[in-house]
Motif scaffolding. Structure first.
Motif, PDB file in Angstrom:
ATOM      1  N   ILE A 192       4.241   1.275  -6.903  1.00 42.81           N
ATOM      2  CA  ILE A 192       4.941   0.124  -6.321  1.00 42.81           C
ATOM      3  C   ILE A 192       5.895   0.574  -5.221  1.00 42.81           C
ATOM      4  O   ILE A 192       6.012  -0.066  -4.169  1.00 42.81           O
ATOM      5  N   GLN A 234       4.397  -1.152  -2.257  1.00 44.73           N
ATOM      6  CA  GLN A 234       5.154  -2.407  -2.203  1.00 44.73           C
ATOM      7  C   GLN A 234       4.363  -3.632  -2.646  1.00 44.73           C
ATOM      8  O   GLN A 234       4.566  -4.735  -2.154  1.00 44.73           O
ATOM      9  N   TYR A 235       3.409  -3.450  -3.562  1.00 40.77           N
ATOM     10  CA  TYR A 235       2.746  -4.594  -4.176  1.00 40.77           C
ATOM     11  C   TYR A 235       2.276  -4.210  -5.569  1.00 40.77           C
ATOM     12  O   TYR A 235       2.258  -3.032  -5.937  1.00 40.77           O
ATOM     13  N   SER A 236       1.903  -5.236  -6.334  1.00 40.96           N
ATOM     14  CA  SER A 236       1.549  -5.025  -7.741  1.00 40.96           C
ATOM     15  C   SER A 236       0.294  -4.168  -7.873  1.00 40.96           C
ATOM     16  O   SER A 236      -0.650  -4.309  -7.087  1.00 40.96           O
ATOM     17  N   ASP A 247      -3.728 -10.649  -3.519  1.00 37.84           N
ATOM     18  CA  ASP A 247      -2.500 -10.315  -4.245  1.00 37.84           C
ATOM     19  C   ASP A 247      -2.408 -10.981  -5.618  1.00 37.84           C
ATOM     20  O   ASP A 247      -1.358 -10.945  -6.259  1.00 37.84           O
ATOM     21  N   THR A 257      -3.872  -5.783  -8.646  1.00 37.21           N
ATOM     22  CA  THR A 257      -4.436  -6.610  -7.584  1.00 37.21           C
ATOM     23  C   THR A 257      -5.644  -5.925  -6.955  1.00 37.21           C
ATOM     24  O   THR A 257      -5.853  -4.713  -7.111  1.00 37.21           O
TER      25      THR A 257
END
Length: 513
Positions: free
Chosen positions: A425, A429-431, A404, A434
């Motif tokens: 996103i 639900q994450y950048s 992450d 990464t």
């Protein structure tokens, strides 16, 4: 009664432009000036004669670079600065405007606006100064008119000279039509315009605009090519220039290996890890040894070498020959005891790292935990980083990059496919910057961009085209080693092999093919 301009029910742009139409000169003081925001006003001051009857723009820039320079010009240092120094400082400040032109995608409207601004400054219709005596956040717009009853109209409030400041909500301004108040604002402006530490940057802005993409001068395609090449090679040039090859290895490394060492050392230093992935026979072991020795001499590190059992003896030979402070450990001995019995090594070389492409394996977990515990920098050696899937690559990178961690780039092709960063996103639900994001992508272009940050890989063809010498007699390329011998690149010529068969025999395998 003054009018209130909140950019909702009444826009400042509307009132200001109406007043400028009947004005013969203007004075603006703003905290921030967006060059492209000039588009809103450019046609409404074009009728100014220039000289005395011009638009004077006073800017109180507030970015970090300008604050540092403002301190250098502060009243505490009056008398300690000469004109040449002041000239250098104002040029440095003016360059910050050039940064604005690197943001966003240029449009035809932007180009027209910037060219018009350059022309108006050149014709003395616009003058621009920076106020450096102290931080200046004031927003004031004064319009001078040939009107006996109201020769001076002012606008005071929160709007900077930007597209948003003049036309979007979130601002609050009032007009000043009462002449006594307007004249006091005029005196306030004049005092700051004539301040000793108010410097003219009009000429510098013209030069910046002439050298930008908005210039009317056509840039030769070759210059564009050179600039692209310059930026694409930035990583390699920084590595080659900043990392010195250890003396003990200089006599044994070929030029292409020396360059690889410098680039790999930069990756290792700046990003915590590197994959040396030259094809078989180009000296990955020598390159890794030189990088480890470079770090040993520069950062006083020691090296742990993890490799297959059959090449432990080879690595021990390199450690002895090049006096490397290192320990060689067979990967077969990486077990539960390894974590407790192995002390800290700040540099770890993992040879044949493709053997650790499965992050579900026990050895993978042990090696990864060791690297995380000791915050080791990692050199991975493999000619085949990719086998079946792109996760073969990411699993090796995961040895030294948290899944992450923001790595500064994202899988652009995949993100475009899902609809953009916001959609990505919302879905995952994450950048997008990464390894997790890259593992969603099946676009080879995304993985190529990722590996540019972490991999050093050259092929024989690359070496032959960029480092070898051509022998016109033998019609072959060769490399000259330090002992004087020449090693020629073989010409790979496929041989034709014929297999006889009966084309009418339906049972023959070649007929079936």
């Amino acid at each position: 009664m003054p009018k209130i301009f909140d950019n909702i029910s009444l826009h400042l742009k509307t009132g200001l432009l109406e007043t400028l139409e009947s004005s013969y000169r203007a004075d603006f003081c703003v905290g921030y000036f967006n060059l492209r925001g000039w588009r809103l006003l450019m046609n409404h001051i074009d009728h100014f004669e220039g000289g005395v009857n011009s638009c004077r723009l006073l800017v109180g820039m507030q970015s970090q670079e300008e604050n540092l320079l403002r301190q250098a010009l502060s009243p505490l240092k009056k008398g300690m600065i000469d004109n040449p120094t002041a000239l250098v400082l104002k040029k440095e400040i003016a360059k910050s405007f050039a940064k604005q032109l690197t943001f966003g995608v240029p449009t035809n409207e932007d180009e027209e606006c910037l060219r018009k601004l350059k022309t108006q400054i050149s014709e003395k219709k616009v003058k621009v100064k920076l106020f450096l005596a102290y931080p200046l956040h004031a927003k004031l717009y004064l319009c001078h008119k040939k009107d006996k009853d109201a020769p001076l109209i002012g606008y005071v409030g929160s709007s900077n000279l930007t597209m948003a400041g003049l036309s979007q909500q979130g601002e609050l301004n009032v007009n000043v039509v009462e002449q006594d108040a307007a004249e006091k604002l005029d005196k306030w402006f004049e005092a700051r315009w004539e301040d000793r530490w108010c410097v003219d940057i009009s000429e510098e802005l013209v030069q910046i605009l002439e050298e930008s993409w908005a210039s009317e001068n056509t840039i030769p395609p070759y210059y564009i090519y050179l600039k692209i090449a310059y930026h694409l090679s930035q990583e390699a040039r920084n590595g080659i220039g900043n990392y010195i090859i250890p003396k003990i290895l200089q006599k044994d490394l070929l030029p292409f290996q020396m360059n690889a060492v410098s680039i790999a050392a930069r990756h290792l230093d700046k990003r915590g890890g590197v994959i040396i992935s030259d094809v078989v026979g180009l000296g990955k072991t020598m390159t890794a040894t030189a990088v480890a020795k470079l770090f040993e001499e520069t950062f006083f590190t020691e090296t742990l070498i993890i490799c297959p059992k059959n090449i432990v003896e080879m690595w021990e030979g390199y450690v002895h020959t090049y006096q490397l402070r290192a320990k060689v450990n067979s990967i077969s001995k990486v077990d539960k005891k390894f974590l407790e019995e192995t002390r800290r090594y700040r540099v770890v070389i993992i040879d044949e790292s493709h053997n650790l492409r499965n992050r579900e394996g026990k050895r993978y977990a042990i090696v990864k935990e060791y690297l995380e515990r000791n915050e080791s920098k990692v050199i991975l050696l493999t000619a085949t980083p990719y086998n079946k899937s792109y996760t073969d690559i990411s699993n090796q990178l995961r040895l030294f990059i948290p899944e992450d961690k923001d790595i500064g780039i994202s899988p652009e092709h995949f993100i475009r496919e899902v609809g953009g960063p916001i959609e990505f996103i919302a879905k995952y639900q994450y950048s997008p910057n990464t390894l997790l994001a890259f593992e969603k992508s099946n676009f080879s272009e995304d993985w190529q961009e990722l590996l540019k940050l972490y991999m050093v890989r050259r092929t024989r063809t690359f070496i032959k085209e960029n480092y070898a010498t051509y022998d016109p007699v033998k019609k072959q390329y060769y490399l000259t080693f330090n002992d004087g011998r020449n090693e020629y690149f073989p010409d790979r010529i496929p041989k034709k092999i014929e297999y006889p068969f009966d084309p009418n025999d339906t049972n023959d395998i070649y007929v079936k093919l």
